[in-house]
Design an enzyme around this catalytic site. Structure first.
Site, short mmCIF file in Angstrom:
data_model
loop_
_atom_site.label_atom_id
_atom_site.label_comp_id
_atom_site.label_asym_id
_atom_site.label_seq_id
_atom_site.Cartn_x
_atom_site.Cartn_y
_atom_site.Cartn_z
N ASP A 30 0.83 -1.20 0.00
CA ASP A 30 0.00 0.00 0.00
C ASP A 30 0.86 1.25 0.00
O ASP A 30 0.55 2.23 -0.69
CB ASP A 30 -0.92 0.02 1.22
CG ASP A 30 -1.62 1.35 1.36
OD1 ASP A 30 -2.42 1.70 0.47
OD2 ASP A 30 -1.34 2.08 2.33
N SER A 55 -6.59 0.85 0.58
CA SER A 55 -5.45 1.46 1.26
C SER A 55 -5.71 1.59 2.76
O SER A 55 -4.92 1.16 3.59
CB SER A 55 -5.16 2.84 0.65
OG SER A 55 -4.14 3.51 1.37
N LYS A 114 -4.29 -1.43 5.98
CA LYS A 114 -3.50 -1.06 7.17
C LYS A 114 -4.27 -1.36 8.45
O LYS A 114 -3.70 -1.85 9.43
CB LYS A 114 -3.11 0.41 7.10
CG LYS A 114 -2.12 0.74 5.99
CD LYS A 114 -1.56 2.13 6.11
CE LYS A 114 -2.56 3.20 5.76
NZ LYS A 114 -2.79 3.36 4.32
#
Length: 427
Positions: A165, A187, A191
């Protein structure tokens, strides 16, 4: 090594609107991460996604592939539930600061991996670094220990989380593909899922001071991310919140810390308190703690106690005076009346020009720079009364900041219509 697929074939397939297989997406992300797929090829793929979109299964596969490009954190040994919050960012958005200790006050672990600001959007780490001694870098072992002992940690994300990413994000920023909702959603969620939390609440903002200007596109992004969380086994909800007006009465690093402390002390601006409490309630409900009023932990000091312990655990002095800028300039009302308009984006840009934000990654920021808003839309003002005060370490910065906000507020005779801060909740 013989490669399983060809990057050009995948780019053409997405360019022509075809759905990619799990194998194609897994290979593309892995080959890009190890440098086999070139930046220009991944840029072409990103543009094809922007133009043609992705199906839910493609977005899920892309997200999982980016998670698998790096490490995953594991909080299962903590012995208590974990919950996190992510905001898409806005002007004066300091909610993470009072929110993390507030939720932790109920015995929940809050591993809040945060970032730095760029442009008019402030960064949580920049704000906290205005506290003397506080450090953003925490090792995984320190994070686990702090979550066990204190319950909350706000820190920088390690480079090992979703490295694919990070590479793709840098390309999107320079190729006009930042706005692609599948890429935004994957994205953010790659995470957050790699972070290992069991529940996640998203604050998706819309309006001129937000990344998403349009409510419908913000709703689409929120729905996509909630679906991604659910597909990955993370209990996920999203609040759609209005960012047409700055949040709270301060914009800037130390100024926002000070306002957050007011909230933790049981006071603070009503909109900051409303959103903090609403997000806390949603985060707690996501881990099975319902029928509590988080406002009580602000009023009785429990949240402030966690804040002090959280700041101290990361080397900060919670009792130290916050930095102040060297110079200030106050703008006053030219006439009496009611403040009818106060646009978020121009004030965000002004704070950036005062030194509160950065133009490029790695630039220094001024801890004391920013803006205090003495009136918000709907407030009565009298001629000569202060409307807002600019703070900077260099007087020369005031001229360009004032240019930014020219025409960004208005005083009239009729109160503006009621504005809903929280428009919708998506689960």
């Amino acid at each position: 090594m013989t490669e399983a697929f060809d990057a050009v074939d995948i780019i053409i397939a997405k360019r022509d609107g075809h759905e990619l297989s799990t194998g194609q997406i897994d290979w593309l992300v892995d080959a890009f991460t190890r440098g086999y797929v070139a930046d220009e090829q991944m840029s072409a793929f990103a543009m094809a996604v922007l133009l043609n979109g992705m199906t839910r299964s493609e977005i899920r596969d892309l997200t999982l592939a980016m998670i698998d490009s790096g490490e995953r954190l594991d909080f299962s040994g903590l012995g208590k539930p974990t919950t996190d919050k992510h905001s898409t960012g806005g002007v004066g958005d300091k909610i993470t600061l009072p929110l993390a200790p507030l939720v932790a006050a109920y015995g929940v672990a809050v591993p809040q991996l945060s970032g730095r600001g760029l442009g008019h959007t402030g960064g949580t780490l920049d704000k906290l670094e205005s506290i003397r001694g506080w450090r953003a870098d925490v090792s995984p072992a320190e994070m686990i220990a702090q979550l066990r002992d204190v319950g909350a940690v706000i820190c920088a994300a390690g480079s090992g989380l979703a490295p694919a990413d990070k590479k793709l994000y840098a390309l999107r920023d320079t190729t006009g593909t930042v706005e692609a909702i599948p890429l935004i959603a994957s994205s953010i969620m790659s995470k957050k899922i790699a972070e290992g939390t069991s529940a996640l609440v998203l604050d998706v903002k819309f309006g001129e001071g937000a990344f998403m200007k349009d409510l419908e596109r913000a709703r689409e992004l929120a729905r996509t991310m909630v679906d991604l969380g659910r597909d990955a086994g993370v209990t996920t909800a999203a609040l759609l919140t209005d960012m047409s007006v700055p949040l709270g009465r301060t914009i800037g690093n130390a100024l926002e810390v000070r306002e957050s402390l007011e909230v933790l002390a049981g006071g603070g601006p009503s909109d900051v308190v409303e959103l903090t409490v609403a997000l806390a309630r949603e985060m707690l409900a996501a881990v099975g703690i319902a029928d509590v009023d988080p406002a009580e932990a602000l009023a009785d000091g429990r949240a402030m106690d966690v804040w002090r312990r959280m700041i101290s655990a990361q080397g900060g002095d919670p009792s130290a005076a916050l930095p102040t800028a060297s110079f200030s300039h106050t703008v006053t009302a030219a006439r009496s009346g009611i403040l009818t308009r106060q646009q978020a984006l121009p004030f965000g840009i002004a704070a950036w020009r005062l030194g509160a934000g950065r133009a490029r990654q790695g630039d220094a920021v001024s801890a004391g720079a920013g803006i205090e808003l003495h009136a918000k839309p709907g407030d009565e003002v009298v001629a000569g009364a202060p409307l807002f005060t600019l703070h900077a370490d260099e007087e020369a910065r005031f001229a360009r900041a004032l240019e930014s906000v020219e025409g960004a507020w208005e005083i009239g005779d009729t109160a503006p219509g009621e504005r809903r801060l929280i428009v919708e909740t998506i689960r």
